[in-house]
Design an enzyme around this catalytic site. Structure first.
Site, PDB file in Angstrom:
ATOM      1  N   ASP A 195      37.944  49.264  42.717  1.00 19.43           N
ATOM      2  CA  ASP A 195      39.183  48.476  42.677  1.00 19.43           C
ATOM      3  C   ASP A 195      38.869  46.984  42.730  1.00 19.43           C
ATOM      4  OD1 ASP A 195      42.263  48.469  43.051  1.00 19.43           O
ATOM      5  OD2 ASP A 195      41.505  47.015  44.499  1.00 19.43           O
TER       6      ASP A 195
ATOM      7  N   TYR B  72      40.522  38.235  42.699  1.00 24.97           N
ATOM      8  CA  TYR B  72      39.386  38.366  43.634  1.00 24.97           C
ATOM      9  C   TYR B  72      38.166  37.571  43.129  1.00 24.97           C
ATOM     10  CZ  TYR B  72      42.021  42.516  45.271  1.00 24.97           C
ATOM     11  OH  TYR B  72      42.991  43.402  45.707  1.00 24.97           O
TER      12      TYR B  72
ATOM     13  N   LYS C 147      43.814  44.044  38.037  1.00 33.53           N
ATOM     14  CA  LYS C 147      45.237  43.676  38.162  1.00 33.53           C
ATOM     15  C   LYS C 147      45.570  42.350  37.498  1.00 33.53           C
ATOM     16  CE  LYS C 147      44.673  45.803  42.683  1.00 33.53           C
ATOM     17  NZ  LYS C 147      43.447  45.341  43.337  1.00 33.53           N
TER      18      LYS C 147
ATOM     19  N   HIS D 170      49.867  42.920  39.739  1.00 31.35           N
ATOM     20  CA  HIS D 170      49.412  42.749  41.129  1.00 31.35           C
ATOM     21  C   HIS D 170      50.563  42.525  42.111  1.00 31.35           C
ATOM     22  CE1 HIS D 170      45.632  41.291  43.484  1.00 31.35           C
ATOM     23  NE2 HIS D 170      46.470  41.899  44.279  1.00 31.35           N
TER      24      HIS D 170
END
Ligand code: NAP
Length: 322
Positions: free
Chosen positions: A45, A50, A79, A112
């Protein structure tokens, strides 16, 4: 007992225990992901925000090129960032993620968040001089979802879904969708078991992935700065007592409880010992009595850790979900 999958409505099997990667630095993530793949993690994931997709892509490519893994063995999730919540930007951000991950398709692509930031070139977290997020209040979920549907139609995303959406928002998407969401990724752990939302999704054939399944020390550290504290799931006496009984760690009990509900969990660990433990939950089963004990730890809405309070100004967005 073999590993468990969560079956998506598309027919794809998503490994119930995945590897979370938020807040892992590039250096630690490169070796952590190698270790995770060695330990058997196949569901990875990540998210564009990120800012670690390139490292993940580098490691996956090495495994795929060497033949140690086949693409179909992996289940990769990323996402669409809040800055990409504009119909005309969905494909741009999707392509950016796909390129960074060095893949030809994603197994699951999620929106997201239901709220949107204004698009500012090169800045995923645009704020004003007071540190408030520049939200775009004209977010059109249906128009964004149409763009997501096209990605699935074209086989670029094998499945599409949502993250951090509430019931009202999910219902509106479902009522207007040609391709239904396959998955909802939300905060879920023993203090916040999300019973009503899980039931709502079950009725609509939407699978659930639990983020922060161990209570997320990452998020709680943000919250502590805001003067809010949360009890530590991993030292809960009920969990510790059950852990002792099964000869397992507290983390393994927390994760097993989620997976036994038919929900996927994506704990993050860059520590070799803990990541090994976290996926080693398929050789035991919690008894109905122990499940009830853990069920009773649910605090409902009071157990929510991630309410995005650390993002100043977000609650001004009309689609703020909580
Ligand atoms: P989490 O997985 O609940 O907790 C991670 C923390 O627990 C890390 O500090 C980790 O430290 C520690 N840890 C891991 N395994 C442990 C164990 N067995 N015993 C004790 N401590 C342990 O929290 P999270 O990172 O917030 O959530 C997991 C993943 O969900 C993220 O990485 C991300 O992929 C996803 N996520 C998604 C959203 C979203 O909006 N969709 C939001 C948050 C998170 P070490 O690394 O040192 O082990």
């Amino acid at each position: 007992m073999s590993k468990i999958n969560v079956n998506l409505p598309t027919g794809a099997a998503m490994p119930a225990l995945g590897f979370g990667t938020w807040q892992a630095t590039d250096e630690e993530l490169e070796s952590a992901l190698n270790n995770a793949l060695e330990c058997g993690y196949r569901h990875i994931d990540t998210a564009l925000v990120y800012e670690n997709e390139a490292v993940i892509g580098k490691v996956l490519k090495q495994w795929l090129d060497s033949g140690r893994l086949k693409r179909e063995d992996l289940f990769v999730v990323t996402k669409l960032p809040p800055s990409g919540n504009h119909p005309c930007l969905v494909r741009k951000f999707f392509t950016q993620s796909l390129d960074a991950l060095q893949l030809e398709y994603l197994d699951l692509y999620l929106i997201h968040t239901p709220f949107a930031f204004k698009y500012v070139e090169g800045n995923l977290h645009p704020t004003n001089e007071d540190g408030e997020f520049l939200v775009d209040i004209n977010t059109d979920h249906i128009a964004i979802w149409r763009e997501m549907e096209k990605l699935q139609d074209e086989g670029l995303a094998k499945a599409i879904g949502l993250s951090n959406f509430n019931e009202r928002q999910i219902k509106r998407i479902c009522d207007n969708a040609r391709v239904k969401p396959s998955n909802l990724q939300v905060e879920l752990h023993v203090y916040f078991q999300q019973r009503p939302l899980v039931e709502f999704c079950k009725q609509r054939n939407i699978t659930i992935t639990a983020y922060s399944p161990l209570g997320s020390r990452g998020i709680t550290s943000f919250m502590k700065k805001l003067g809010r504290d949360f009890p530590d799931l991993l030292s809960n006496p009920v969990i510790l007592e059950i852990a002792k009984k099964y000869g397992k760690s507290a983390g393994q009990i927390l994760l097993r409880h989620i997976v036994q509900r038919g929900i996927a969990a994506i704990p993050k660990s860059t520590n070799q010992e803990r990541m090994k433990q976290n996926i080693d939950i398929f050789d035991f089963e919690l008894s109905p009595e122990d499940i009830t004990k853990v069920d009773n730890l649910d605090l409902g809405e009071d157990g929510r850790v991630c309410d995005f309070a650390f993002f100043k100004g977000l609650n001004k967005h009309p689609e703020f979900p909580f």
